[in-house]
Design a protein around this motif. Structure first.
Motif, mmCIF file in Angstrom:
data_model
loop_
_atom_site.group_PDB
_atom_site.id
_atom_site.type_symbol
_atom_site.label_atom_id
_atom_site.label_comp_id
_atom_site.label_asym_id
_atom_site.label_seq_id
_atom_site.Cartn_x
_atom_site.Cartn_y
_atom_site.Cartn_z
ATOM 1 N N ILE A 1 -46.360 36.663 73.130
ATOM 2 C CA ILE A 1 -45.283 37.032 72.210
ATOM 3 C C ILE A 1 -45.237 38.544 72.014
ATOM 4 N N GLU A 2 -46.389 39.193 71.986
ATOM 5 C CA GLU A 2 -46.463 40.635 71.749
ATOM 6 C C GLU A 2 -46.269 41.458 73.018
ATOM 7 N N ASP A 3 -46.771 40.967 74.139
ATOM 8 C CA ASP A 3 -46.822 41.746 75.379
ATOM 9 C C ASP A 3 -45.557 41.502 76.199
ATOM 10 N N ARG A 4 -44.689 42.483 76.249
ATOM 11 C CA ARG A 4 -43.402 42.315 76.926
ATOM 12 C C ARG A 4 -43.498 42.405 78.444
ATOM 13 N N THR A 5 -44.681 42.624 78.972
ATOM 14 C CA THR A 5 -44.863 42.517 80.414
ATOM 15 C C THR A 5 -45.032 41.053 80.843
ATOM 16 N N LEU A 6 -45.094 40.157 79.855
ATOM 17 C CA LEU A 6 -45.267 38.726 80.107
ATOM 18 C C LEU A 6 -44.054 37.961 79.596
ATOM 19 N N PHE A 7 -43.819 36.787 80.138
ATOM 20 C CA PHE A 7 -42.764 35.912 79.643
ATOM 21 C C PHE A 7 -43.221 35.221 78.364
ATOM 22 N N SER A 8 -42.292 35.053 77.411
ATOM 23 C CA SER A 8 -42.579 34.326 76.184
ATOM 24 C C SER A 8 -41.348 33.540 75.764
ATOM 25 N N HIS A 9 -41.483 32.229 75.722
ATOM 26 C CA HIS A 9 -40.378 31.380 75.279
ATOM 27 C C HIS A 9 -40.091 31.613 73.802
ATOM 28 N N ARG A 10 -41.114 31.807 73.005
ATOM 29 C CA ARG A 10 -40.913 32.028 71.574
ATOM 30 C C ARG A 10 -40.244 33.366 71.283
ATOM 31 N N ARG A 11 -40.571 34.367 72.075
ATOM 32 C CA ARG A 11 -39.977 35.680 71.829
ATOM 33 C C ARG A 11 -38.518 35.727 72.241
ATOM 34 N N GLY A 12 -38.174 34.996 73.289
ATOM 35 C CA GLY A 12 -36.803 35.087 73.763
ATOM 36 C C GLY A 12 -36.441 34.072 74.818
ATOM 37 N N ALA A 13 -36.006 32.889 74.400
ATOM 38 C CA ALA A 13 -35.531 31.886 75.364
ATOM 39 C C ALA A 13 -34.022 32.028 75.538
ATOM 40 N N PRO A 14 -33.483 31.786 76.766
ATOM 41 C CA PRO A 14 -34.228 31.364 77.955
ATOM 42 C C PRO A 14 -34.991 32.528 78.574
ATOM 43 N N THR A 15 -36.054 32.172 79.256
ATOM 44 C CA THR A 15 -36.873 33.172 79.925
ATOM 45 C C THR A 15 -37.605 32.509 81.077
ATOM 46 N N GLY A 16 -38.375 33.303 81.815
ATOM 47 C CA GLY A 16 -39.077 32.785 82.975
ATOM 48 C C GLY A 16 -40.465 32.288 82.647
ATOM 49 N N ARG A 17 -41.237 32.047 83.684
ATOM 50 C CA ARG A 17 -42.612 31.574 83.553
ATOM 51 C C ARG A 17 -43.526 32.385 84.470
ATOM 52 N N GLN A 18 -44.684 32.779 83.937
ATOM 53 C CA GLN A 18 -45.710 33.366 84.787
ATOM 54 C C GLN A 18 -46.636 32.268 85.294
ATOM 55 N N ALA A 19 -47.369 32.594 86.336
ATOM 56 C CA ALA A 19 -48.266 31.628 86.964
ATOM 57 C C ALA A 19 -49.706 32.064 86.830
ATOM 58 N N SER A 20 -50.572 31.084 86.620
ATOM 59 C CA SER A 20 -52.015 31.274 86.743
ATOM 60 C C SER A 20 -52.464 30.377 87.896
ATOM 61 N N VAL A 21 -53.196 30.955 88.830
ATOM 62 C CA VAL A 21 -53.497 30.280 90.099
ATOM 63 C C VAL A 21 -55.000 30.309 90.345
ATOM 64 N N ILE A 22 -55.541 29.191 90.852
ATOM 65 C CA ILE A 22 -56.943 29.126 91.253
ATOM 66 C C ILE A 22 -57.042 28.462 92.623
#
Length: 241
Positions: free
Chosen positions: A212-233
């Protein structure tokens, strides 16, 4: 000598081709973005991490506690699941988030890894204990499982009604908190961390960033519609002198 290595990657908003409001490295195919842009971004991610695109495994995440064991490449996102487990090399498990907690788990000795989507509902109903059980069924030991908790909505910003906070706290102790506005909040990462400790897992590493705070990341709560980041293993082998 060849040794098995576990890799983890978390993406950000930067580096893709999606247009606003999905700008620009949106990897979610369910948020209204141009499918061609999403496909391009997903191919770019595979190239950047050195995994063949057809060996990236995606999920149809539903905020549940279903866990799927993956034994090879799949043509479509694994349906109706919120956690993937595999013992297969060079198979990348992907979790998509935009405030929920992405969890990457591994028992490096046994060669068992998992990617988990833990939102408020999934964390409340026990997705984490469920995936630990499945990892053990696949040969992992709780005392060897290491956890990475990725960027998510922080307790400073994740505001919820008091009754919802109390309900989640009753099922996920340690998650109740107070926001910067002095209102009831949830810190799902802390609740999950305590759950992992109580289960006897080996150790936890947290990415402290708040979506929500970091605008380099996607946040649905901060501003929908928006995208999604991925975490991969994923796991691969490497030559060691």
């Amino acid at each position: 000598m060849r040794t098995r290595i576990t890799r983890r990657v978390v993406t950000s908003r930067a580096g893709g081709v999606s247009l606003p409001p999905y700008d620009s490295f949106n990897l979610g195919d369910h948020v209204g973005d141009d499918p061609a842009a999403v496909a391009s971004n997903r191919e770019r991610l595979a190239q950047q991490i050195g995994v063949a695109p057809d060996r990236m495994v995606w999920m149809e995440q539903i905020h549940g506690r279903n866990v799927e064991i993956v034994t090879g490449p799949v043509d479509e996102p694994v349906p109706a699941t919120d956690a993937l487990v595999t013992t297969v090399l060079d198979l990348a498990l992907v979790v998509l988030t935009a405030d929920c907690v992405p969890i990457l788990l591994s028992d490096d000795e046994a060669g068992v890894i998992a990617a988990v989507h833990a939102g408020r509902i999934g964390a409340r109903i026990g997705i984490v204990p469920r995936v630990l059980d499945v990892m053990v069924e696949c040969g992992a030991e709780l005392g060897r499982i290491h956890s990475f908790l990725g960027p998510a909505a922080s307790g400073r910003q994740y505001e919820v009604p008091a009754h919802m906070q109390a309900d989640v706290e009753s099922r996920l102790p340690g998650s109740a908190t107070t926001t910067v506005r002095g209102t009831p909040g949830l810190d799902l990462r802390e609740g999950i961390r305590r759950q992992l400790v109580a289960a006897g897992t080996a150790g936890q590493v947290e990415d402290p960033r708040c979506t929500i705070e970091d605008r380099t990341l996607f946040s649905h709560r901060r501003g929908a519609p928006t995208g999604r980041q991925a975490s991969v293993i994923w796991m691969h082998t490497s030559e060691v002198p």
